[in-house]
Motif scaffolding. Structure first.
Motif, PDB file in Angstrom:
ATOM      1  N   GLU A 160       6.541  12.075  -7.441  1.00 40.81           N
ATOM      2  CA  GLU A 160       6.559  10.712  -7.982  1.00 40.81           C
ATOM      3  C   GLU A 160       7.816  10.491  -8.834  1.00 40.81           C
ATOM      4  O   GLU A 160       8.486   9.456  -8.716  1.00 40.81           O
ATOM      5  CB  GLU A 160       5.311  10.459  -8.818  1.00 40.81           C
ATOM      6  CG  GLU A 160       5.205   9.041  -9.353  1.00 40.81           C
ATOM      7  CD  GLU A 160       3.896   8.788 -10.088  1.00 40.81           C
ATOM      8  OE1 GLU A 160       3.829   7.788 -10.818  1.00 40.81           O
ATOM      9  OE2 GLU A 160       2.957   9.592  -9.932  1.00 40.81           O
ATOM     10  N   GLU A 161       8.146  11.461  -9.665  1.00 42.06           N
ATOM     11  CA  GLU A 161       9.341  11.373 -10.496  1.00 42.06           C
ATOM     12  C   GLU A 161      10.601  11.317  -9.633  1.00 42.06           C
ATOM     13  O   GLU A 161      11.530  10.566  -9.905  1.00 42.06           O
ATOM     14  CB  GLU A 161       9.403  12.578 -11.436  1.00 42.06           C
ATOM     15  CG  GLU A 161      10.557  12.540 -12.418  1.00 42.06           C
ATOM     16  CD  GLU A 161      10.561  13.753 -13.326  1.00 42.06           C
ATOM     17  OE1 GLU A 161       9.668  14.624 -13.171  1.00 42.06           O
ATOM     18  OE2 GLU A 161      11.460  13.843 -14.174  1.00 42.06           O
TER      19      GLU A 161
ATOM     20  N   LYS B  15      22.643   0.542  -7.655  1.00 41.81           N
ATOM     21  CA  LYS B  15      23.655   0.174  -6.673  1.00 41.81           C
ATOM     22  C   LYS B  15      23.589  -1.325  -6.391  1.00 41.81           C
ATOM     23  O   LYS B  15      24.605  -2.007  -6.339  1.00 41.81           O
ATOM     24  CB  LYS B  15      23.451   0.963  -5.379  1.00 41.81           C
ATOM     25  CG  LYS B  15      24.488   0.636  -4.320  1.00 41.81           C
ATOM     26  CD  LYS B  15      24.221   1.394  -3.027  1.00 41.81           C
ATOM     27  CE  LYS B  15      25.234   0.987  -1.968  1.00 41.81           C
ATOM     28  NZ  LYS B  15      24.948   1.620  -0.660  1.00 41.81           N
ATOM     29  N   THR B  16      22.371  -1.852  -6.229  1.00 40.63           N
ATOM     30  CA  THR B  16      22.194  -3.282  -5.966  1.00 40.63           C
ATOM     31  C   THR B  16      22.726  -4.115  -7.115  1.00 40.63           C
ATOM     32  O   THR B  16      23.408  -5.126  -6.924  1.00 40.63           O
ATOM     33  CB  THR B  16      20.708  -3.605  -5.726  1.00 40.63           C
ATOM     34  OG1 THR B  16      20.223  -2.832  -4.635  1.00 40.63           O
ATOM     35  CG2 THR B  16      20.519  -5.077  -5.432  1.00 40.63           C
TER      36      THR B  16
ATOM     37  N   LEU C  46      26.636   7.884  -0.847  1.00 43.00           N
ATOM     38  CA  LEU C  46      25.383   7.743  -1.573  1.00 43.00           C
ATOM     39  C   LEU C  46      24.194   7.631  -0.628  1.00 43.00           C
ATOM     40  O   LEU C  46      23.177   8.307  -0.807  1.00 43.00           O
ATOM     41  CB  LEU C  46      25.447   6.519  -2.489  1.00 43.00           C
ATOM     42  CG  LEU C  46      24.166   6.199  -3.270  1.00 43.00           C
ATOM     43  CD1 LEU C  46      23.796   7.352  -4.194  1.00 43.00           C
ATOM     44  CD2 LEU C  46      24.330   4.903  -4.056  1.00 43.00           C
ATOM     45  N   GLU C  47      24.289   6.784   0.384  1.00 40.90           N
ATOM     46  CA  GLU C  47      23.160   6.583   1.291  1.00 40.90           C
ATOM     47  C   GLU C  47      22.842   7.864   2.057  1.00 40.90           C
ATOM     48  O   GLU C  47      21.665   8.182   2.283  1.00 40.90           O
ATOM     49  CB  GLU C  47      23.469   5.438   2.267  1.00 40.90           C
ATOM     50  CG  GLU C  47      23.469   4.060   1.628  1.00 40.90           C
ATOM     51  CD  GLU C  47      22.128   3.732   0.972  1.00 40.90           C
ATOM     52  OE1 GLU C  47      21.086   4.070   1.578  1.00 40.90           O
ATOM     53  OE2 GLU C  47      22.126   3.162  -0.125  1.00 40.90           O
ATOM     54  N   GLU C  48      23.872   8.585   2.459  1.00 40.17           N
ATOM     55  CA  GLU C  48      23.658   9.834   3.184  1.00 40.17           C
ATOM     56  C   GLU C  48      23.002  10.869   2.274  1.00 40.17           C
ATOM     57  O   GLU C  48      22.096  11.595   2.690  1.00 40.17           O
ATOM     58  CB  GLU C  48      24.982  10.371   3.713  1.00 40.17           C
ATOM     59  CG  GLU C  48      24.834  11.640   4.545  1.00 40.17           C
ATOM     60  CD  GLU C  48      26.149  12.174   5.046  1.00 40.17           C
ATOM     61  OE1 GLU C  48      26.140  13.213   5.718  1.00 40.17           O
ATOM     62  OE2 GLU C  48      27.198  11.555   4.753  1.00 40.17           O
ATOM     63  N   ARG C  49      23.438  10.928   1.018  1.00 41.65           N
ATOM     64  CA  ARG C  49      22.860  11.876   0.086  1.00 41.65           C
ATOM     65  C   ARG C  49      21.389  11.546  -0.203  1.00 41.65           C
ATOM     66  O   ARG C  49      20.552  12.435  -0.258  1.00 41.65           O
ATOM     67  CB  ARG C  49      23.659  11.883  -1.221  1.00 41.65           C
ATOM     68  CG  ARG C  49      23.110  12.845  -2.262  1.00 41.65           C
ATOM     69  CD  ARG C  49      24.084  13.060  -3.399  1.00 41.65           C
ATOM     70  NE  ARG C  49      23.518  13.914  -4.423  1.00 41.65           N
ATOM     71  CZ  ARG C  49      23.381  15.224  -4.340  1.00 41.65           C
ATOM     72  NH1 ARG C  49      23.778  15.843  -3.235  1.00 41.65           N
ATOM     73  NH2 ARG C  49      22.870  15.924  -5.315  1.00 41.65           N
ATOM     74  N   LYS C  50      21.077  10.274  -0.372  1.00 37.32           N
ATOM     75  CA  LYS C  50      19.693   9.872  -0.599  1.00 37.32           C
ATOM     76  C   LYS C  50      18.819  10.246   0.593  1.00 37.32           C
ATOM     77  O   LYS C  50      17.701  10.738   0.426  1.00 37.32           O
ATOM     78  CB  LYS C  50      19.619   8.377  -0.869  1.00 37.32           C
ATOM     79  CG  LYS C  50      20.114   7.992  -2.253  1.00 37.32           C
ATOM     80  CD  LYS C  50      20.067   6.540  -2.588  1.00 37.32           C
ATOM     81  CE  LYS C  50      19.705   5.598  -1.525  1.00 37.32           C
ATOM     82  NZ  LYS C  50      19.892   4.184  -1.889  1.00 37.32           N
TER      83      LYS C  50
ATOM     84  N   GLU D 241      14.679   5.403  -6.312  1.00 36.99           N
ATOM     85  CA  GLU D 241      14.614   3.942  -6.389  1.00 36.99           C
ATOM     86  C   GLU D 241      15.571   3.411  -7.444  1.00 36.99           C
ATOM     87  O   GLU D 241      16.198   2.364  -7.259  1.00 36.99           O
ATOM     88  CB  GLU D 241      13.190   3.499  -6.694  1.00 36.99           C
ATOM     89  CG  GLU D 241      12.225   3.710  -5.531  1.00 36.99           C
ATOM     90  CD  GLU D 241      10.805   3.325  -5.896  1.00 36.99           C
ATOM     91  OE1 GLU D 241      10.610   2.837  -7.022  1.00 36.99           O
ATOM     92  OE2 GLU D 241       9.916   3.523  -5.061  1.00 36.99           O
ATOM     93  N   ASN D 242      15.701   4.115  -8.556  1.00 35.85           N
ATOM     94  CA  ASN D 242      16.633   3.697  -9.602  1.00 35.85           C
ATOM     95  C   ASN D 242      18.069   3.741  -9.114  1.00 35.85           C
ATOM     96  O   ASN D 242      18.885   2.882  -9.464  1.00 35.85           O
ATOM     97  CB  ASN D 242      16.477   4.587 -10.840  1.00 35.85           C
ATOM     98  CG  ASN D 242      15.197   4.302 -11.608  1.00 35.85           C
ATOM     99  OD1 ASN D 242      14.655   3.196 -11.515  1.00 35.85           O
ATOM    100  ND2 ASN D 242      14.709   5.280 -12.330  1.00 35.85           N
ATOM    101  N   ILE D 243      18.386   4.730  -8.296  1.00 31.33           N
ATOM    102  CA  ILE D 243      19.726   4.806  -7.710  1.00 31.33           C
ATOM    103  C   ILE D 243      19.972   3.583  -6.851  1.00 31.33           C
ATOM    104  O   ILE D 243      21.023   2.956  -6.903  1.00 31.33           O
ATOM    105  CB  ILE D 243      19.886   6.093  -6.874  1.00 31.33           C
ATOM    106  CG1 ILE D 243      19.867   7.321  -7.794  1.00 31.33           C
ATOM    107  CG2 ILE D 243      21.189   6.053  -6.080  1.00 31.33           C
ATOM    108  CD1 ILE D 243      19.889   8.631  -7.052  1.00 31.33           C
TER     109      ILE D 243
END
Length: 203
Positions: free
Chosen positions: A178-179, A191-192, A3-7, A185-187
């Motif tokens: 912006e979208e 995750k958090t 996930l972090e790599e994809r982001k 950020e929602n991802i």
């Protein structure tokens, strides 16, 4: 891909889009990339990315149709290829609309044509001066296209005669940032939240 790599990858691509001028003034991408022309194909040429950040994107895997939605070369018809194209752009929050050869380009816009043949694809883009150009494969330099007297694109790919025109599209590359950032950020938030819930359960 984690996930972090994809982001990180998606953020890099959006930054490249933000730093790129649309529509392109000419068929060249950048002097520092023309010496490394095997780094990008017709799909990369379509976006017109420049700089070392663009090169780092390629180190994560070949940039092909379906690269972003993780379905590269998994299509068996031109309609399926078109759906994968739309999925790639949707992930970047870029809205594709149908266009035509004659429609004028505005600042910040990208206009291109997509072709399909036997599980393969090809893209050509229109430059700011109205000319069309493309890059055939990974090893050749960008080339200008000669459009017929009728101004139509159907028969321009003389070196790819079996490729059928899927459609002509336009997209405002200055919209959607912006979208896109909100979704990233929602991802992170999701995750958090998931981590916190798991920690709560483990206690």
């Amino acid at each position: 891909m984690e996930l972090e790599e994809r982001k990180k990858l998606l953020k890099s691509i959006r930054k490249c889009i933000k730093d790129t001028e649309y529509p392109a003034k000419s068929l060249a991408i950048a002097d520092n990339l023309l010496g490394s022309n095997d780094c990008f194909n017709c799909y990369g040429y379509l976006f017109g990315f420049t700089g070392t950040e663009y090169i780092r994107i390629y180190k994560r895997g070949l940039w092909n149709l379906g690269y972003l939605c993780d379905t590269s070369f998994r299509f068996e018809s031109k309609r399926e290829a078109e759906e994968i194209l739309k999925s790639d752009f949707e992930i970047l929050k870029l809205k594709l609309v149908n266009s035509s050869e004659a429609e004028k380009l505005k600042f910040g816009e990208l206009k291109f044509a997509m072709y399909y043949s036997d599980y393969d694809f090809h893209f050509v883009r229109q430059n700011a001066d109205g000319t069309w150009s493309h890059k055939v494969g990974w090893e050749r330099y960008p080339e200008s296209l000669r459009v017929g007297e009728n101004g139509k694109l159907e028969d321009v790919l003389r070196n790819k005669p079996d490729y059928e025109l899927v459609g002509i599209y336009k997209v405002n590359m200055r919209e959607g940032e912006e979208e896109f950032n909100e979704e990233i950020e929602n991802i992170e938030d999701n995750k958090t939240q998931s981590i916190n819930e798991n920690n709560s359960i483990s206690r």
